[in-house]
Design a protein around this motif. Structure first.
Motif, PDB file in Angstrom:
ATOM      1  N   PRO B  48       0.847  -1.210   0.000  1.00 37.02           N
ATOM      2  CA  PRO B  48       0.000   0.000   0.000  1.00 37.02           C
ATOM      3  C   PRO B  48       0.883   1.260   0.000  1.00 37.02           C
ATOM      4  O   PRO B  48       2.098   1.181   0.062  1.00 37.02           O
ATOM      5  CB  PRO B  48      -0.760  -0.148   1.315  1.00 37.02           C
ATOM      6  N   ASP B  49       0.205   2.417   0.008  1.00 34.02           N
ATOM      7  CA  ASP B  49       0.962   3.674   0.088  1.00 34.02           C
ATOM      8  C   ASP B  49       1.402   3.972   1.523  1.00 34.02           C
ATOM      9  O   ASP B  49       2.413   4.619   1.750  1.00 34.02           O
ATOM     10  CB  ASP B  49       0.094   4.831  -0.429  1.00 34.02           C
ATOM     11  N   ILE B  50       0.580   3.481   2.439  1.00 37.64           N
ATOM     12  CA  ILE B  50       0.906   3.697   3.860  1.00 37.64           C
ATOM     13  C   ILE B  50       0.273   2.576   4.688  1.00 37.64           C
ATOM     14  O   ILE B  50      -0.782   2.043   4.301  1.00 37.64           O
ATOM     15  CB  ILE B  50       0.447   5.110   4.328  1.00 37.64           C
ATOM     16  N   ILE B  51       0.911   2.245   5.774  1.00 37.64           N
ATOM     17  CA  ILE B  51       0.370   1.182   6.648  1.00 37.64           C
ATOM     18  C   ILE B  51       0.086   1.780   8.026  1.00 37.64           C
ATOM     19  O   ILE B  51       0.944   2.440   8.619  1.00 37.64           O
ATOM     20  CB  ILE B  51       1.354   0.002   6.767  1.00 37.64           C
ATOM     21  N   GLY B  98      12.214   0.629  12.366  1.00 43.98           N
ATOM     22  CA  GLY B  98      12.008   1.428  11.153  1.00 43.98           C
ATOM     23  C   GLY B  98      10.622   2.006  10.998  1.00 43.98           C
ATOM     24  O   GLY B  98      10.253   2.436   9.889  1.00 43.98           O
ATOM     25  N   ALA B  99       9.826   2.036  12.103  1.00 43.34           N
ATOM     26  CA  ALA B  99       8.495   2.649  12.042  1.00 43.34           C
ATOM     27  C   ALA B  99       8.659   4.155  11.851  1.00 43.34           C
ATOM     28  O   ALA B  99       9.610   4.749  12.338  1.00 43.34           O
ATOM     29  CB  ALA B  99       7.727   2.364  13.306  1.00 43.34           C
ATOM     30  N   ASN B 100       7.704   4.747  11.134  1.00 37.49           N
ATOM     31  CA  ASN B 100       7.822   6.180  10.865  1.00 37.49           C
ATOM     32  C   ASN B 100       7.153   7.034  11.922  1.00 37.49           C
ATOM     33  O   ASN B 100       7.599   8.137  12.210  1.00 37.49           O
ATOM     34  CB  ASN B 100       7.196   6.516   9.496  1.00 37.49           C
ATOM     35  N   ASP B 101       6.067   6.493  12.498  1.00 37.51           N
ATOM     36  CA  ASP B 101       5.348   7.292  13.495  1.00 37.51           C
ATOM     37  C   ASP B 101       4.654   6.370  14.491  1.00 37.51           C
ATOM     38  O   ASP B 101       4.540   5.161  14.249  1.00 37.51           O
ATOM     39  CB  ASP B 101       4.323   8.198  12.788  1.00 37.51           C
ATOM     40  N   PHE B 102       4.184   6.947  15.553  1.00 32.20           N
ATOM     41  CA  PHE B 102       3.581   6.164  16.624  1.00 32.20           C
ATOM     42  C   PHE B 102       2.427   6.954  17.221  1.00 32.20           C
ATOM     43  O   PHE B 102       2.552   8.150  17.471  1.00 32.20           O
ATOM     44  CB  PHE B 102       4.655   5.902  17.684  1.00 32.20           C
ATOM     45  N   ILE B 103       1.317   6.268  17.441  1.00 27.90           N
ATOM     46  CA  ILE B 103       0.162   6.940  18.061  1.00 27.90           C
ATOM     47  C   ILE B 103      -0.413   5.986  19.118  1.00 27.90           C
ATOM     48  O   ILE B 103      -0.525   4.787  18.880  1.00 27.90           O
ATOM     49  CB  ILE B 103      -0.894   7.352  17.001  1.00 27.90           C
ATOM     50  N   SER B 104      -0.705   6.540  20.285  1.00 27.73           N
ATOM     51  CA  SER B 104      -1.152   5.655  21.365  1.00 27.73           C
ATOM     52  C   SER B 104      -2.658   5.755  21.588  1.00 27.73           C
ATOM     53  O   SER B 104      -3.271   6.782  21.326  1.00 27.73           O
ATOM     54  CB  SER B 104      -0.399   5.981  22.665  1.00 27.73           C
ATOM     55  N   LYS B 105      -3.224   4.650  22.075  1.00 24.10           N
ATOM     56  CA  LYS B 105      -4.651   4.598  22.377  1.00 24.10           C
ATOM     57  C   LYS B 105      -4.910   5.306  23.711  1.00 24.10           C
ATOM     58  O   LYS B 105      -4.061   5.230  24.592  1.00 24.10           O
ATOM     59  CB  LYS B 105      -5.116   3.147  22.475  1.00 24.10           C
ATOM     60  N   PRO B 106      -6.017   5.955  23.912  1.00 23.78           N
ATOM     61  CA  PRO B 106      -7.129   6.127  22.980  1.00 23.78           C
ATOM     62  C   PRO B 106      -6.754   7.022  21.798  1.00 23.78           C
ATOM     63  O   PRO B 106      -6.144   8.078  21.986  1.00 23.78           O
ATOM     64  CB  PRO B 106      -8.211   6.762  23.851  1.00 23.78           C
ATOM     65  N   GLU B 119       2.579  11.834   6.451  1.00 29.80           N
ATOM     66  CA  GLU B 119       3.478  10.797   5.927  1.00 29.80           C
ATOM     67  C   GLU B 119       3.328  10.661   4.409  1.00 29.80           C
ATOM     68  O   GLU B 119       4.314  10.485   3.694  1.00 29.80           O
ATOM     69  CB  GLU B 119       3.182   9.442   6.602  1.00 29.80           C
ATOM     70  N   ILE B 120       2.092  10.765   3.948  1.00 25.62           N
ATOM     71  CA  ILE B 120       1.851  10.637   2.499  1.00 25.62           C
ATOM     72  C   ILE B 120       2.473  11.820   1.743  1.00 25.62           C
ATOM     73  O   ILE B 120       3.129  11.636   0.710  1.00 25.62           O
ATOM     74  CB  ILE B 120       0.341  10.484   2.210  1.00 25.62           C
ATOM     75  N   SER B 121       2.283  13.008   2.308  1.00 26.45           N
ATOM     76  CA  SER B 121       2.888  14.181   1.649  1.00 26.45           C
ATOM     77  C   SER B 121       4.417  14.082   1.648  1.00 26.45           C
ATOM     78  O   SER B 121       5.081  14.566   0.748  1.00 26.45           O
ATOM     79  CB  SER B 121       2.426  15.472   2.330  1.00 26.45           C
ATOM     80  N   ARG B 122       4.960  13.434   2.647  1.00 23.61           N
ATOM     81  CA  ARG B 122       6.416  13.281   2.726  1.00 23.61           C
ATOM     82  C   ARG B 122       6.928  12.384   1.576  1.00 23.61           C
ATOM     83  O   ARG B 122       7.924  12.711   0.959  1.00 23.61           O
ATOM     84  CB  ARG B 122       6.798  12.665   4.084  1.00 23.61           C
ATOM     85  N   ILE B 123       6.219  11.285   1.339  1.00 20.71           N
ATOM     86  CA  ILE B 123       6.707  10.373   0.277  1.00 20.71           C
ATOM     87  C   ILE B 123       6.411  10.911  -1.128  1.00 20.71           C
ATOM     88  O   ILE B 123       7.104  10.596  -2.081  1.00 20.71           O
ATOM     89  CB  ILE B 123       6.137   8.930   0.418  1.00 20.71           C
TER      90      ILE B 123
END
Lengths: 742, 124
Positions: B48-51, B98-106, B119-123
Motif C-alpha cells: 500500500p501507500d501507507i500502513i 524502522g516505524a515512521n510514526d507512533f500513536i497511542s490509544k485512545p 506521511e503521504i505528503s512526505r513520500i
C-alpha cells in the motif's frame, strides 16, 4: 474343630439383605436421566451463549458503521450522506425500543469510549445522551442491588453525564463500600469541586488505595486548580486529615507549616507519621523543637521518622540531642538511626566501632621512627640547624618547615642566612656531640632572630609560661587567650618539648573552633611526635626519660643529652627485631629455643640487641641457648663487616690490608651494643626522609585545610619515589669495575 | 486522481470500523485486516501507500510486521503504529525497526488523519 464351627456360625451375619430389583432399575434410570438432563442443559446454554455472542457480534458490526456515521456526521456532508444520516437515525430509534439492542448499543459506546479521544470522544458522549442511553444508567441508580447501582454510577461517570452529579454525591456516605468508592471517584471526575465535597462530607474511612485512585482521578481533570488542602487538616475524620496531608504533599502546598507542625502532637500515630513526613519533605526546620520535645512520648516508628526528619534538615545544634538518643535509647534501630542522623549532619563523626581491632598508634609510630633517627631532631630545636648532619636532612627539614609555616615565604632571606651560617660553622666530619652542641646554640640564635622579625613572644617568656604550669592550667590559660595570642603560643611550643604541650595540642585539635589554629596545632603535634619518641611519652618509665631530656635541653647540658639519647636509642631497640613478636607469641620453651637458635643463624644487630635482653631471663636453658646464639651471631657479623671493609680497602696495599683486618677483628670484639646502634646513623637521613614525609601527610578529616590555606603538595624529589635501597656492596662492586676498566 | 491506499491492521472490530469509516470519508482507499497473518499474506502480493497497524495483533505483532517489511520486503513504505501499551520499550523498539510514526490509544481519529496525510505528503 471348634474354630471352624465358630466361623460357620458367623456366616449368616454377613449375608446381604434381599434387594428389590425393580427399585434398583428405577434408581439407575433416574440417575442416568439426571445426567442426560445436565448434559442437555449445558449444551443448550452453551449454544445459547454462543448464538448470543454471534448475534451480538453481527449487531456490533452492523451498528459500528452507523455509530461511525453518527460520530463523524457534519452538516457540510453531501446530500446523499445527509439522507443516509436521517434514515439511520430513524432506523436506530426503532431498534432502541428493544432493551437488548439498547444494551448492545450502550456496550459499543462504552467500548469505543476507551479507544477514542479528542473530538470523537466528545461526540460519543453527546450521542450517548441523544440516544437516551443515560436514562438506563439513571434507572440503575434506583436499584436496590449494589452491583447495578455501582454500574450505573460507572456508566454515568464514563459518559461524563454531569447532570448525574447531584444524584451520585448522595452515595458518598453509603454504607456499601463499593458504591461509596464508586461515588467518590465519580464525584471527582464529574466536577472539579468534587474533591472538596468529599473532604467536607465523608464520614467513612478512606483507604490508602482509594486515596491514590482519587489523586489519579484528580490528575485527569482538565483545567483543575487544587484548593488549599490545609483547610481539611482540622477535620474530625482522621482519614480526611491523612488524605489532606497526602494532597498537600502531592500538590506541594507548603503554606500549611503551622498546621502540619501542630499535627505532630496528634494522638493518632498515623497522622503523626504523615505530618512528620510532610515536615521532612518541606524542610520545616521550625518543627525541630517540637519534634525533640515529643520524641520521648512517641512509639518506635514515630521516633525513627523524627530522627529521619532531623537527619534531613538538622544542623550541628541537633547533634547533642541525637547523641543523647544514641546513648540512652535501648532500641537498636532507634539508636542506629540517631547515629546515622549524626553522620548525615556531620559526615564522618560517627565511626564504626563494632568488630574493629584496636591498634596502638604509639607502637605504630615507634616502628616507623627508629629512636636513633629522632635523636638529631631533639638536639636541634630549629629545622634550619639540622643542615649540618647531611644534605638529605636539610631537604627534609626545610620541606617540613614550609609545610608548617608560611614564614619562609615571607622572610626567605633570613632562612638563607641561617643556612649559610650553619654550613660555615659545622664541618661535615665533625663528631656528633660537637655538632649537636654548636647547632643548639645556632638554633637559639636563629629562633630569636626569626621571632623578633615576626614579632613573636621571646623564648624566655615562653619558657616561663610553659614551665610553670601543669596541663590543666596550660589548657585553661590557652582557652582565655585571643586568636593572636593563641597563634603565638602554638608557635612557641616548638622549642619546649613537654608531654603537657602534646596534651594541649591534642586539646586544641579537638576543641579549637578556628581551623587555622587547629591546623597549626596538628602540624606542631606531628612535628613533636617525629622529634620525640612517642613511646617515651606514653610509658611511665619512658615519661621520666622525657622529663629528664627536657631538663637537660633547658639547662643546655649537652653531654648528658647525648648520653640520654644513646640510652633512649637502645630502649625499645629489641622490638625492631623481626623475631621479637614471634618470641612474644611463643607459648612453650621449645619454640623459644628454636627462635633463639634461628636468631643466631639468621639475625643481625637488631637480633643481637634482642638476644642480650634475653640473657636476663631466669630460665637457664634460654640463657644458655642465648649465649650460644650471641657468640654465633657476633662471629657472623664480624666476618661480614671484615669482608665489607676489606672490599672497601681495595685501593690500599696488601700489607695494610692485613693490619687493617687485625685491627677490625679486635675492634668488633670490643664493640658494645650502643656502637651497633650508632653505626646505623649512616642511613639515617634517607630513612628519616621517608618517615617524615609519611607523618607530614594530613589525616583525611583535615585535608580540607590544605585548600583552606592554599597549601599545595610540596614537590618531592624523584629519589623519594624509590621504595628500595641499593646495598653498599653494589656501589663498591661498581667502583671496582670502573677502576678495572680504567 | 487515484486514491491513496492505506492498509489498516487492527484486531478491534469497533475501532477498525470507526477508523476505516473516518479514513474512507477522508478519501483514502482502506484495506482492513484483523490480524497479523492476514496482513502478512496480503503484503506478499502488494504494497500500500501507507500502513497503519496496531502493535498488539494476533499471530504477527506490529513490531514484527515492521521488521518484515523493512528487512524481508525491503520496502520503505511509511508505517504508523497504534498501541494501547504506550510504554517506552515498545515505542523505542518500533522506531528502531524502522516505524515512521507512533500513536497511542485512545486514538483521536482526527490526529491519525493528520499523521497519515503528513506521511503521504512526505513520500510524494
Amino acid at each position: 474343630m471348634n474354630l471352624k464351627a465358630v466361623k460357620y456360625n458367623l456366616l449368616p451375619l454377613v449375608n446381604s439383605s434381599n434387594v428389590d430389583n425393580d427399585f434398583l432399575w428405577f434408581t439407575t434410570l433416574f440417575f442416568l436421566g439426571l445426567g442426560l438432563l445436565y448434559l442437555v442443559f449445558i449444551f443448550f446454554f452453551k449454544n445459547k451463549i454462543s448464538v448470543n455472542a454471534v448475534e451480538k457480534a453481527s449487531k456490533r458490526s452492523e451498528l459500528a458503521p452507523i455509530i461511525s456515521n453518527f460520530l463523524f456526521h457534519s452538516p457540510q456532508d453531501s446530500k446523499d450522506e445527509q439522507k443516509e444520516y436521517v434514515n439511520l437515525k430513524i432506523e436506530i430509534r426503532e431498534y432502541l425500543r428493544d432493551s437488548s439492542f439498547r444494551k448492545i448499543l450502550a456496550e459499543i459506546l462504552f467500548d469505543l469510549q476507551k479507544d477514542v479521544s479528542g473530538t470523537t470522544e466528545e461526540r460519543l458522549f453527546k450521542l450517548y445522551k441523544e440516544l437516551g442511553l443515560d436514562q438506563d444508567s439513571f434507572a440503575k441508580l434506583k436499584s436496590w442491588r449494589w452491583e447495578l447501582v455501582s454500574q450505573g454510577i460507572l456508566e454515568l461517570t464514563q459518559m461524563q453525564v454531569r447532570e448525574s452529579y447531584q444524584l451520585i454525591i448522595k452515595f458518598i456516605n453509603d454504607k456499601r463500600s463499593t458504591i461509596r468508592k464508586q461515588a467518590e471517584i465519580a464525584t471527582i471526575k464529574l466536577r472539579n469541586e468534587g474533591i472538596e465535597y468529599i473532604l467536607d462530607s465523608t464520614s467513612y474511612a478512606i483507604s490508602e488505595w482509594q486515596q491514590l485512585k482519587m489523586i489519579e482521578a484528580l490528575g485527569g481533570l482538565k483545567d483543575y486548580t487544587p484548593p488549599r488542602f490545609k483547610s481539611w487538616l482540622i477535620s474530625e475524620n482522621k482519614d480526611v486529615v491523612l488524605f489532606a496531608l497526602r494532597l498537600i504533599k502531592h500538590y506541594n502546598q507548603n503554606d500549611a507549616a503551622a498546621s502540619i507542625i501542630e499535627l505532630v502532637k496528634h494522638k493518632n500515630n498515623q497522622i503523626k507519621l504523615a505530618a512528620i513526613q510532610c515536615i521532612k519533605d518541606f524542610h520545616f526546620t521550625e518543627a525541630k523543637p517540637i519534634l525533640r520535645s515529643i520524641f520521648l512520648e512517641c512509639n518506635d516508628e514515630v521516633k525513627i521518622q523524627i530522627l529521619g526528619a532531623i537527619a534531613v534538615f538538622g544542623d550541628k545544634s541537633d547533634i547533642p540531642f541525637l547523641n543523647g538518643v544514641s546513648l540512652k535509647e535501648n532500641n537498636f534501630l532507634i539508636s542506629s538511626k540517631a547515629r546515622s542522623a549524626i553522620n548525615s549532619i556531620s559526615p564522618g563523626s560517627m565511626l564504626p566501632t563494632k568488630d574493629i581491632t584496636t591498634v596502638d598508634a604509639s607502637s605504630d609510630l615507634e616502628l616507623e621512627l627508629p629512636i636513633e633517627e629522632v635523636k638529631p631532631a631533639i638536639i636541634h630545636s630549629d629545622e634550619n640547624t639540622t643542615v649540618s648532619i647531611s644534605e638529605d636532612f636539610i631537604e627534609i627539614e626545610t620541606t617540613d618547615e614550609t609545610d608548617i609555616f608560611e614564614i619562609d615565604n615571607e622572610a626567605p632571606e633570613e632562612v638563607e642566612v641561617v643556612e649559610t651560617k650553619n654550613e660555615e660553622v659545622v664541618e661535615p666530619e665533625t663528631e656528633l656531640n660537637q655538632v649537636s652542641f654548636e647547632f643548639s646554640e645556632m638554633d637559639q640564635e636563629t629562633d630569636d632572630s626569626l621571632k623578633d622579625e615576626l614579632g613573636l613572644l621571646s623564648s624566655e617568656n615562653d619558657n616561663v609560661l610553659l614551665k610553670n604550669s601543669n596541663e590543666e592550667e596550660v589548657q585553661n590559660e590557652y582557652v582565655s587567650m585571643s586568636f593572636e595570642e593563641k597563634d603565638t603560643y602554638i608557635d612557641a611550643i616548638d622549642d619546649f618539648i613537654d608531654s603537657k604541650q602534646i596534651g594541649l595540642l591534642e586539646m586544641i585539635m579537638e576543641h579549637e573552633d578556628e581551623s587555622e589554629l587547629r591546623f597549626k596545632a596538628f602540624k606542631k603535634l606531628q612535628l613533636l611526635k617525629t622529634r620525640f619518641p612517642v613511646k617515651a611519652i606514653i610509658g611511665a618509665e619512658k615519661q621520666e626519660i622525657v622529663e629528664d631530656e627536657q631538663v637537660v635541653l633547658i639547662s643546655n647540658e649537652k653531654e648528658e643529652v647525648i648520653t640520654e639519647l644513646q640510652d633512649t636509642a637502645i630502649i625499645g631497640k629489641e622490638i625492631e627485631s623481626i623475631f621479637y613478636p614471634l618470641y612474644q607469641k611463643a607459648s612453650d620453651l621449645d619454640s623459644k629455643l628454636i627462635l633463639i637458635q634461628q636468631m643466631g643463624l639468621l639475625g643481625d644487630e637488631k637480633e643481637l640487641i634482642f638476644l642480650n635482653t634475653l640473657l636476663d631471663t631466669t630460665e637457664p636453658k634460654i640463657t644458655k641457648s642465648t649465649e650460644k646464639a650471641i657468640i654465633e651471631l657476633k662471629s657472623r657479623i664480624t666476618s661480614s663487616s671484615i669482608e665489607y671493609k676489606l672490599t672497601d680497602s681495595d685501593a690500599i696495599g696488601a700489607d695494610d690490608e692485613l693490619i687493617l683486618e687485625e685491627q677490625l677483628i679486635a675492634q668488633v670484639e670490643e664493640e658494645k651494643l650502643i656502637e651497633y646502634s650508632t653505626e646505623k646513623e649512616i642511613h639515617l637521613p634517607l630513612e628519616n626522609n621517608n618517615t617524615i614525609d609519611e607523618n607530614n601527610k594530613l589525616p583525611l578529616e583535615l585535608c580540607f585545610l590544605e585548600d583552606e590555606f592554599g597549601i599545595s603538595a610540596s614537590k618531592t624529589k624523584e629519589d623519594d619515589d624509590f621504595d628500595f635501597e641499593l646495598s653498599e656492596e653494589f656501589f663498591l662492586n661498581l667502583k671496582s669495575r670502573e677502576s678495572h676498566e680504567h | 486522481m487515484k486514491k491513496k491506499q492505506i492498509l489498516l491492521a487492527e484486531d478491534d472490530d469497533l475501532l477498525a470500523s470507526l477508523l476505516n469509516y473516518r479514513l474512507e470519508k477522508e478519501g483514502y482507499d482502506v484495506v482492513l485486516k484483523n490480524d497479523g497473518k492476514e496482513v502478512k499474506n496480503w503484503l506478499d502480493g502488494t504494497l500500500p501507500d501507507i500502513i497503519v497497524s496496531d502493535i498488539m495483533m494476533p499471530y504477527f505483532s506490529g513490531i514484527e510486521l515492521v521488521d518484515y517489511i523493512r528487512n524481508n520486503l525491503k520496502s520503505t513504505v511509511p508505517i504508523i503504529l497504534i498501541s494501547s501499551a504506550s510504554n517506552e520499550e515498545n515505542v523505542l523498539s518500533a522506531f528502531k525497526m524502522g516505524a515512521n510514526d507512533f500513536i497511542s490509544k485512545p486514538v483521536s481519529p482526527s490526529e491519525l488523519l493528520v499523521r497519515v496525510s503528513r506521511e503521504i505528503s512526505r513520500i510524494s
